[in-house]
Design a protein around this motif. Structure first.
Motif, PDB file in Angstrom:
ATOM      1  N   GLY A  46       0.787  -1.230   0.000  1.00  0.00           N
ATOM      2  CA  GLY A  46       0.000   0.000   0.000  1.00  0.00           C
ATOM      3  C   GLY A  46       0.816   1.275   0.000  1.00  0.00           C
ATOM      4  O   GLY A  46       0.325   2.329   0.412  1.00  0.00           O
ATOM      5  N   ARG A  47       2.035   1.194  -0.485  1.00  0.00           N
ATOM      6  CA  ARG A  47       2.934   2.360  -0.493  1.00  0.00           C
ATOM      7  C   ARG A  47       3.155   2.834  -1.928  1.00  0.00           C
ATOM      8  O   ARG A  47       3.506   2.052  -2.808  1.00  0.00           O
ATOM      9  N   ILE A  48       2.937   4.135  -2.169  1.00  0.00           N
ATOM     10  CA  ILE A  48       3.226   4.732  -3.469  1.00  0.00           C
ATOM     11  C   ILE A  48       4.701   5.107  -3.504  1.00  0.00           C
ATOM     12  O   ILE A  48       5.184   5.849  -2.650  1.00  0.00           O
ATOM     13  N   GLN A  49       5.412   4.615  -4.510  1.00  0.00           N
ATOM     14  CA  GLN A  49       6.844   4.880  -4.648  1.00  0.00           C
ATOM     15  C   GLN A  49       7.079   6.034  -5.618  1.00  0.00           C
ATOM     16  O   GLN A  49       6.565   6.021  -6.735  1.00  0.00           O
ATOM     17  N   ASP A  50       7.848   7.010  -5.170  1.00  0.00           N
ATOM     18  CA  ASP A  50       8.250   8.128  -6.022  1.00  0.00           C
ATOM     19  C   ASP A  50       9.462   7.680  -6.829  1.00  0.00           C
ATOM     20  O   ASP A  50      10.604   7.768  -6.378  1.00  0.00           O
ATOM     21  N   THR A  51       9.207   7.205  -8.028  1.00  0.00           N
ATOM     22  CA  THR A  51      10.275   6.616  -8.841  1.00  0.00           C
ATOM     23  C   THR A  51      11.272   7.641  -9.363  1.00  0.00           C
ATOM     24  O   THR A  51      12.347   7.268  -9.818  1.00  0.00           O
TER      25      THR A  51
ATOM     26  N   GLY B 239      -1.719  10.512  -0.714  1.00  0.00           N
ATOM     27  CA  GLY B 239      -2.965  11.237  -0.948  1.00  0.00           C
ATOM     28  C   GLY B 239      -3.418  11.156  -2.387  1.00  0.00           C
ATOM     29  O   GLY B 239      -4.605  10.928  -2.670  1.00  0.00           O
ATOM     30  N   TYR B 240      -2.483  11.342  -3.324  1.00  0.00           N
ATOM     31  CA  TYR B 240      -2.845  11.224  -4.736  1.00  0.00           C
ATOM     32  C   TYR B 240      -3.364   9.825  -5.041  1.00  0.00           C
ATOM     33  O   TYR B 240      -4.368   9.651  -5.738  1.00  0.00           O
ATOM     34  N   GLY B 241      -2.666   8.824  -4.534  1.00  0.00           N
ATOM     35  CA  GLY B 241      -3.095   7.452  -4.775  1.00  0.00           C
ATOM     36  C   GLY B 241      -4.486   7.188  -4.228  1.00  0.00           C
ATOM     37  O   GLY B 241      -5.321   6.543  -4.889  1.00  0.00           O
ATOM     38  N   MET B 242      -4.758   7.686  -3.032  1.00  0.00           N
ATOM     39  CA  MET B 242      -6.071   7.487  -2.416  1.00  0.00           C
ATOM     40  C   MET B 242      -7.165   8.198  -3.212  1.00  0.00           C
ATOM     41  O   MET B 242      -8.248   7.640  -3.427  1.00  0.00           O
ATOM     42  N   LEU B 243      -6.894   9.422  -3.677  1.00  0.00           N
ATOM     43  CA  LEU B 243      -7.870  10.136  -4.501  1.00  0.00           C
ATOM     44  C   LEU B 243      -8.167   9.379  -5.790  1.00  0.00           C
ATOM     45  O   LEU B 243      -9.329   9.256  -6.205  1.00  0.00           O
ATOM     46  N   LEU B 244      -7.118   8.888  -6.438  1.00  0.00           N
ATOM     47  CA  LEU B 244      -7.296   8.177  -7.695  1.00  0.00           C
ATOM     48  C   LEU B 244      -8.029   6.860  -7.480  1.00  0.00           C
ATOM     49  O   LEU B 244      -8.831   6.435  -8.322  1.00  0.00           O
ATOM     50  N   ALA B 245      -7.783   6.207  -6.346  1.00  0.00           N
ATOM     51  CA  ALA B 245      -8.487   4.962  -6.051  1.00  0.00           C
ATOM     52  C   ALA B 245      -9.985   5.215  -5.900  1.00  0.00           C
ATOM     53  O   ALA B 245     -10.809   4.446  -6.418  1.00  0.00           O
ATOM     54  N   VAL B 246     -10.347   6.280  -5.200  1.00  0.00           N
ATOM     55  CA  VAL B 246     -11.765   6.614  -5.055  1.00  0.00           C
ATOM     56  C   VAL B 246     -12.378   6.904  -6.420  1.00  0.00           C
ATOM     57  O   VAL B 246     -13.453   6.394  -6.762  1.00  0.00           O
ATOM     58  N   ALA B 247     -11.692   7.722  -7.207  1.00  0.00           N
ATOM     59  CA  ALA B 247     -12.214   8.110  -8.520  1.00  0.00           C
ATOM     60  C   ALA B 247     -12.407   6.906  -9.432  1.00  0.00           C
ATOM     61  O   ALA B 247     -13.302   6.902 -10.285  1.00  0.00           O
TER      62      ALA B 247
ATOM     63  N   GLU C 146     -10.600  -1.588  -2.627  1.00  0.00           N
ATOM     64  CA  GLU C 146      -9.541  -2.423  -2.063  1.00  0.00           C
ATOM     65  C   GLU C 146      -8.211  -1.682  -2.035  1.00  0.00           C
ATOM     66  O   GLU C 146      -7.510  -1.687  -1.009  1.00  0.00           O
ATOM     67  N   SER C 147      -7.866  -1.031  -3.138  1.00  0.00           N
ATOM     68  CA  SER C 147      -6.606  -0.277  -3.174  1.00  0.00           C
ATOM     69  C   SER C 147      -6.652   0.907  -2.229  1.00  0.00           C
ATOM     70  O   SER C 147      -5.651   1.230  -1.572  1.00  0.00           O
ATOM     71  N   PHE C 148      -7.814   1.555  -2.154  1.00  0.00           N
ATOM     72  CA  PHE C 148      -7.938   2.680  -1.218  1.00  0.00           C
ATOM     73  C   PHE C 148      -7.653   2.229   0.211  1.00  0.00           C
ATOM     74  O   PHE C 148      -6.876   2.863   0.936  1.00  0.00           O
ATOM     75  N   ALA C 149      -8.294   1.155   0.621  1.00  0.00           N
ATOM     76  CA  ALA C 149      -8.110   0.662   1.987  1.00  0.00           C
ATOM     77  C   ALA C 149      -6.661   0.275   2.239  1.00  0.00           C
ATOM     78  O   ALA C 149      -6.110   0.542   3.320  1.00  0.00           O
ATOM     79  N   ASN C 150      -6.028  -0.326   1.249  1.00  0.00           N
ATOM     80  CA  ASN C 150      -4.623  -0.721   1.361  1.00  0.00           C
ATOM     81  C   ASN C 150      -3.730   0.500   1.546  1.00  0.00           C
ATOM     82  O   ASN C 150      -2.842   0.535   2.416  1.00  0.00           O
TER      83      ASN C 150
ATOM     84  N   ILE D 245      -4.885  13.538   1.969  1.00  0.00           N
ATOM     85  CA  ILE D 245      -5.334  12.334   2.664  1.00  0.00           C
ATOM     86  C   ILE D 245      -6.724  12.551   3.250  1.00  0.00           C
ATOM     87  O   ILE D 245      -7.625  11.710   3.109  1.00  0.00           O
ATOM     88  N   ALA D 246      -6.909  13.697   3.909  1.00  0.00           N
ATOM     89  CA  ALA D 246      -8.221  13.994   4.502  1.00  0.00           C
ATOM     90  C   ALA D 246      -9.298  14.118   3.426  1.00  0.00           C
ATOM     91  O   ALA D 246     -10.444  13.674   3.619  1.00  0.00           O
ATOM     92  N   TRP D 247      -8.948  14.706   2.305  1.00  0.00           N
ATOM     93  CA  TRP D 247      -9.902  14.885   1.197  1.00  0.00           C
ATOM     94  C   TRP D 247     -10.302  13.528   0.615  1.00  0.00           C
ATOM     95  O   TRP D 247     -11.483  13.270   0.362  1.00  0.00           O
ATOM     96  N   ALA D 248      -9.312  12.666   0.415  1.00  0.00           N
ATOM     97  CA  ALA D 248      -9.597  11.335  -0.119  1.00  0.00           C
ATOM     98  C   ALA D 248     -10.468  10.533   0.843  1.00  0.00           C
ATOM     99  O   ALA D 248     -11.400   9.830   0.424  1.00  0.00           O
ATOM    100  N   LEU D 249     -10.186  10.635   2.142  1.00  0.00           N
ATOM    101  CA  LEU D 249     -11.012   9.942   3.131  1.00  0.00           C
ATOM    102  C   LEU D 249     -12.449  10.458   3.121  1.00  0.00           C
ATOM    103  O   LEU D 249     -13.406   9.671   3.247  1.00  0.00           O
TER     104      LEU D 249
END
Length: 332
Positions: free
Chosen positions: A38-43, A55-63, A68-72, A114-118
């Motif tokens: 559940g970790r986004i890597q800054d490549t 936060g970006y990952g969580m927003l995109l998961a909701v969208a 499952e990915s959001f919860a992770n 993060i708060a916005w995605a939640l």
């Protein structure tokens, strides 16, 4: 019957391909940047993780309706980045370090994302725990990262180190207007509309140099004047590129977009410099590509160029900007 079955199978395959194509941007993003834990890597930055990326990952998961990915993502963020002392999040995680979160400061844009995605996830999937978590983070942001200074309500870039008494350091790309609007609707607290109003008041003062653009970091002085932040190149660059992205997301017709539109229309699309030094007009020796170009296209309403299809050479940040630009466009 054989012919009928073959026809049905062909239709199913075509529909499946269409659905895969529609989800391809998020699927590609996940496969490239999201670890199994559940970790986004800054490549583009030694595979570290930070609250912005989570936060970006969580927003995109909701969208993309990927619960499952959001919860992770949220579970990893809570476990590894939550600061129990103040309710915010440690901004950076270095996976190979002895202490992965040696820097205990926060980054307010990451906290807001993060708060916005939640908030979005809680509303979309009727999950009260996520709504309550968002509310708690919002309260911590107001308590620790928002101040009144020089007649303005501003969000400091982090919990520590940005209030210099005679001036404060701001990052205009942290002016997350659409998130603040949603927080205001949720909480009915005036602080969020005050942040929006002050941000809109300050941005016109940040039109530096002949380019008339904000720099990545800005000093707000006690007398209300502003200047490019000391200690950073005076550039409209990889941070400030998000200013028009968030403005468009908030209001696609905003007149605050005009300076960016005016600057970018001075260049052919494929000849637009990636950054400019507002103090002397020097431009990047390379041109916009990927996510930077997507923000340009969004801002200029050249939406025919927008897509969620990522190219093979895009790193985390470029891919994030492109998918966020696509999300901002689709949200209008």
């Amino acid at each position: 019957m054989t012919l009928l079955r073959a026809s049905v199978l062909m239709i199913v395959m075509v529909l499946g391909c269409m659905q895969a194509s529609a989800a391809d941007g998020w699927s590609t993003f996940k496969s490239r940047f999201l670890t199994s834990e559940g970790r986004i890597q800054d490549t583009g930055n030694k595979n570290i993780s930070h609250t912005e990326g989570q936060g970006y990952g969580m927003l995109l998961a909701v969208a993309n309706n990927d619960r499952e990915s959001f919860a992770n993502l949220w579970n990893w963020t809570q476990k590894h980045l939550k600061n129990p002392q103040n309710g915010l999040f440690y901004w950076k995680y270095v996976p190979d370090a002895t202490d992965p979160v040696a820097d205990k400061n926060s980054a307010s844009d990451g906290d807001v994302l993060i708060a916005w995605a939640l908030l979005q996830a809680g509303q979309k999937w009727q999950n009260n725990a996520w709504l309550q978590a968002s509310d708690a983070i919002q309260r911590a942001i107001v308590a620790k990262e928002v101040i009144t200074y020089a007649g303005h309500t501003v969000m400091l870039p982090g919990d520590r180190g940005f209030n210099k008494t005679s001036y404060v350091v701001l990052n205009p790309s942290y002016f997350l207007f659409p998130a603040w609007r949603d927080f205001a609707a949720r909480s009915h607290l005036k602080v969020w509309t005050n942040l929006i109003d002050s941000g809109m008041d300050l941005l016109p003062k940040m039109r530096f140099g002949d380019a008339a653009l904000p720099t990545d970091w800005v000093a707000l002085n006690a007398d209300g004047s502003v200047a490019p932040g000391i200690g950073w190149p005076p550039r409209f660059s990889y941070d400030a590129i998000r200013v028009p992205l968030y403005l468009y997301w908030y209001d696609a017709q905003s007149l605050q977009l005009v300076p960016f539109q005016h600057f970018w229309t001075g260049f052919a699309r494929d000849k637009t410099p990636a950054w400019i030094d507002v103090s002397n007009g020097n431009k990047a020796p390379y041109n916009m590509a990927g996510g930077l170009l997507a923000v340009r296209d969004l801002t200029l309403n050249q939406t025919g160029y927008l897509s969620d299809q990522l190219t093979e050479d895009q790193d985390y940040y470029s891919a994030s900007l492109q998918l966020l630009a696509w999300l901002a466009y689709k949200s209008q």
